[in-house]
Write a protein that holds these residues in place. Structure first.
Motif, PDB file in Angstrom:
ATOM      1  N   GLU A  29      27.000  34.199  31.103  1.00 14.66           N
ATOM      2  CA  GLU A  29      26.910  34.646  32.549  1.00 14.66           C
ATOM      3  C   GLU A  29      27.677  35.277  33.589  1.00 14.66           C
ATOM      4  OE1 GLU A  29      25.236  36.270  35.688  1.00 14.66           O
ATOM      5  OE2 GLU A  29      24.294  36.213  34.188  1.00 14.66           O
ATOM      6  N   LEU A  30      28.964  33.645  32.974  1.00 10.19           N
ATOM      7  CA  LEU A  30      30.319  33.947  33.540  1.00 10.19           C
ATOM      8  C   LEU A  30      31.332  35.008  32.647  1.00 10.19           C
ATOM      9  CD1 LEU A  30      32.732  32.730  34.719  1.00 10.19           C
ATOM     10  CD2 LEU A  30      33.112  31.262  33.012  1.00 10.19           C
ATOM     11  N   VAL A  31      31.212  35.483  31.647  1.00  6.98           N
ATOM     12  CA  VAL A  31      32.084  36.331  30.835  1.00  6.98           C
ATOM     13  C   VAL A  31      30.966  37.582  31.494  1.00  6.98           C
ATOM     14  CG1 VAL A  31      31.595  37.126  28.716  1.00  6.98           C
ATOM     15  CG2 VAL A  31      32.202  34.881  28.536  1.00  6.98           C
ATOM     16  N   LEU A  32      29.397  37.468  31.560  1.00  7.35           N
ATOM     17  CA  LEU A  32      29.307  39.129  32.645  1.00  7.35           C
ATOM     18  C   LEU A  32      30.360  38.945  33.743  1.00  7.35           C
ATOM     19  CD1 LEU A  32      25.687  39.019  30.773  1.00  7.35           C
ATOM     20  CD2 LEU A  32      28.162  40.235  30.080  1.00  7.35           C
ATOM     21  N   ARG A  33      29.452  38.156  34.212  1.00  9.65           N
ATOM     22  CA  ARG A  33      30.945  38.531  36.194  1.00  9.65           C
ATOM     23  C   ARG A  33      32.059  38.921  35.752  1.00  9.65           C
ATOM     24  NH1 ARG A  33      28.997  32.622  39.274  1.00  9.65           N
ATOM     25  NH2 ARG A  33      26.209  34.124  38.615  1.00  9.65           N
ATOM     26  N   GLN A  34      32.698  38.101  34.808  1.00  5.88           N
ATOM     27  CA  GLN A  34      34.208  38.846  34.399  1.00  5.88           C
ATOM     28  C   GLN A  34      34.593  40.386  34.486  1.00  5.88           C
ATOM     29  OE1 GLN A  34      35.632  35.868  32.161  1.00  5.88           O
ATOM     30  NE2 GLN A  34      36.393  34.444  33.749  1.00  5.88           N
ATOM     31  N   GLU A  35      34.108  40.333  33.839  1.00  7.54           N
ATOM     32  CA  GLU A  35      33.684  41.815  32.690  1.00  7.54           C
ATOM     33  C   GLU A  35      33.283  43.148  33.885  1.00  7.54           C
ATOM     34  OE1 GLU A  35      35.029  43.748  30.072  1.00  7.54           O
ATOM     35  OE2 GLU A  35      35.493  41.728  29.048  1.00  7.54           O
ATOM     36  N   HIS A  36      32.305  42.972  35.096  1.00  7.18           N
ATOM     37  CA  HIS A  36      31.899  43.696  35.594  1.00  7.18           C
ATOM     38  C   HIS A  36      33.125  43.863  36.757  1.00  7.18           C
ATOM     39  CE1 HIS A  36      28.965  44.417  39.581  1.00  7.18           C
ATOM     40  NE2 HIS A  36      27.662  45.240  37.997  1.00  7.18           N
ATOM     41  N   SER A  37      33.461  42.755  37.197  1.00  5.43           N
ATOM     42  CA  SER A  37      34.746  42.752  38.576  1.00  5.43           C
ATOM     43  C   SER A  37      35.561  43.434  37.711  1.00  5.43           C
ATOM     44  CB  SER A  37      35.236  41.663  38.649  1.00  5.43           C
ATOM     45  OG  SER A  37      36.127  41.516  39.124  1.00  5.43           O
ATOM     46  N   ARG A  38      35.836  43.159  36.418  1.00  5.66           N
ATOM     47  CA  ARG A  38      37.089  44.224  35.731  1.00  5.66           C
ATOM     48  C   ARG A  38      36.758  45.948  36.298  1.00  5.66           C
ATOM     49  NH1 ARG A  38      37.550  39.920  31.168  1.00  5.66           N
ATOM     50  NH2 ARG A  38      38.965  38.446  31.992  1.00  5.66           N
ATOM     51  N   GLU A  39      35.279  46.325  35.362  1.00  6.03           N
ATOM     52  CA  GLU A  39      34.806  46.897  35.449  1.00  6.03           C
ATOM     53  C   GLU A  39      35.143  47.721  36.794  1.00  6.03           C
ATOM     54  OE1 GLU A  39      33.973  50.587  33.742  1.00  6.03           O
ATOM     55  OE2 GLU A  39      34.452  48.894  32.665  1.00  6.03           O
ATOM     56  N   LEU A  40      34.952  47.046  37.221  1.00  6.91           N
ATOM     57  CA  LEU A  40      34.124  47.911  38.893  1.00  6.91           C
ATOM     58  C   LEU A  40      35.441  48.042  39.547  1.00  6.91           C
ATOM     59  CD1 LEU A  40      31.691  45.406  41.062  1.00  6.91           C
ATOM     60  CD2 LEU A  40      31.471  47.711  40.459  1.00  6.91           C
ATOM     61  N   GLU A  41      37.039  47.461  39.007  1.00  5.47           N
ATOM     62  CA  GLU A  41      38.208  47.979  38.847  1.00  5.47           C
ATOM     63  C   GLU A  41      38.952  48.942  38.860  1.00  5.47           C
ATOM     64  OE1 GLU A  41      40.621  44.147  38.698  1.00  5.47           O
ATOM     65  OE2 GLU A  41      39.525  43.072  40.219  1.00  5.47           O
ATOM     66  N   TYR A  42      38.215  48.690  37.720  1.00  9.21           N
ATOM     67  CA  TYR A  42      38.572  49.873  36.662  1.00  9.21           C
ATOM     68  C   TYR A  42      37.813  51.170  37.222  1.00  9.21           C
ATOM     69  CZ  TYR A  42      38.878  53.040  32.152  1.00  9.21           C
ATOM     70  OH  TYR A  42      39.310  54.109  31.976  1.00  9.21           O
ATOM     71  N   GLN A  43      36.951  51.348  37.134  1.00 15.82           N
ATOM     72  CA  GLN A  43      35.939  52.790  37.828  1.00 15.82           C
ATOM     73  C   GLN A  43      37.135  53.747  39.279  1.00 15.82           C
ATOM     74  OE1 GLN A  43      32.151  52.649  37.676  1.00 15.82           O
ATOM     75  NE2 GLN A  43      31.770  52.290  35.504  1.00 15.82           N
ATOM     76  N   GLU A  44      37.397  52.122  40.184  1.00  9.93           N
ATOM     77  CA  GLU A  44      37.595  52.410  41.150  1.00  9.93           C
ATOM     78  C   GLU A  44      38.961  53.280  41.367  1.00  9.93           C
ATOM     79  OE1 GLU A  44      38.349  52.959  45.593  1.00  9.93           O
ATOM     80  OE2 GLU A  44      36.329  52.452  44.349  1.00  9.93           O
ATOM     81  N   LYS A  45      40.090  52.449  40.276  1.00 14.15           N
ATOM     82  CA  LYS A  45      41.179  52.693  40.430  1.00 14.15           C
ATOM     83  C   LYS A  45      41.087  54.107  39.634  1.00 14.15           C
ATOM     84  CE  LYS A  45      44.918  51.723  36.999  1.00 14.15           C
ATOM     85  NZ  LYS A  45      45.135  50.988  35.814  1.00 14.15           N
ATOM     86  N   MET A  46      39.680  54.230  38.937  1.00 15.68           N
ATOM     87  CA  MET A  46      40.115  55.545  38.122  1.00 15.68           C
ATOM     88  C   MET A  46      39.236  56.811  39.408  1.00 15.68           C
ATOM     89  SD  MET A  46      41.314  56.051  34.989  1.00 15.68           S
ATOM     90  CE  MET A  46      40.805  56.829  34.538  1.00 15.68           C
ATOM     91  N   ARG A  47      38.516  56.638  40.816  1.00 19.54           N
ATOM     92  CA  ARG A  47      38.543  57.147  41.245  1.00 19.54           C
ATOM     93  C   ARG A  47      39.840  57.844  42.134  1.00 19.54           C
ATOM     94  NH1 ARG A  47      34.049  53.950  42.890  1.00 19.54           N
ATOM     95  NH2 ARG A  47      32.403  54.511  41.093  1.00 19.54           N
TER      96      ARG A  47
END
Length: 74
Positions: free
Chosen positions: A52-70
């Motif tokens: 769950e911790l790994v998934l939370r971290q990955e979720h946060s990273r992916e949100l940041e990445y998608q926002e950066k790409m937007r």
């Protein structure tokens, strides 16, 4: 368990393969499936919490990445 790949391999042991075409959705679905596996008693609480911790971290990273790409693409 340290990476999203490790979590995928854990889920794979139970015949769970997730590919929705969007990494953020994949991570979210993995969290749902992981919870079900834990509630079924197939993994320990420690394994569940680590994953769950790994998934939370990955979720946060992916949100940041998608926002950066937007922002980059307008």
């Amino acid at each position: 368990m340290r990476t999203y790949y490790d979590v995928q391999q854990l889920l794979r042991q139970f015949g769970i393969l997730i590919y929705m075409g969007n990494r953020l959705y994949d991570i979210e679905m993995s969290r749902i499936e992981l919870k079900q596996v834990h509630e079924s008693g197939l993994i320990s609480t420690q394994e569940y919490l680590q994953a769950e911790l790994v998934l939370r971290q990955e979720h946060s990273r992916e949100l940041e990445y998608q926002e950066k790409m937007r922002k980059r693409n307008g």
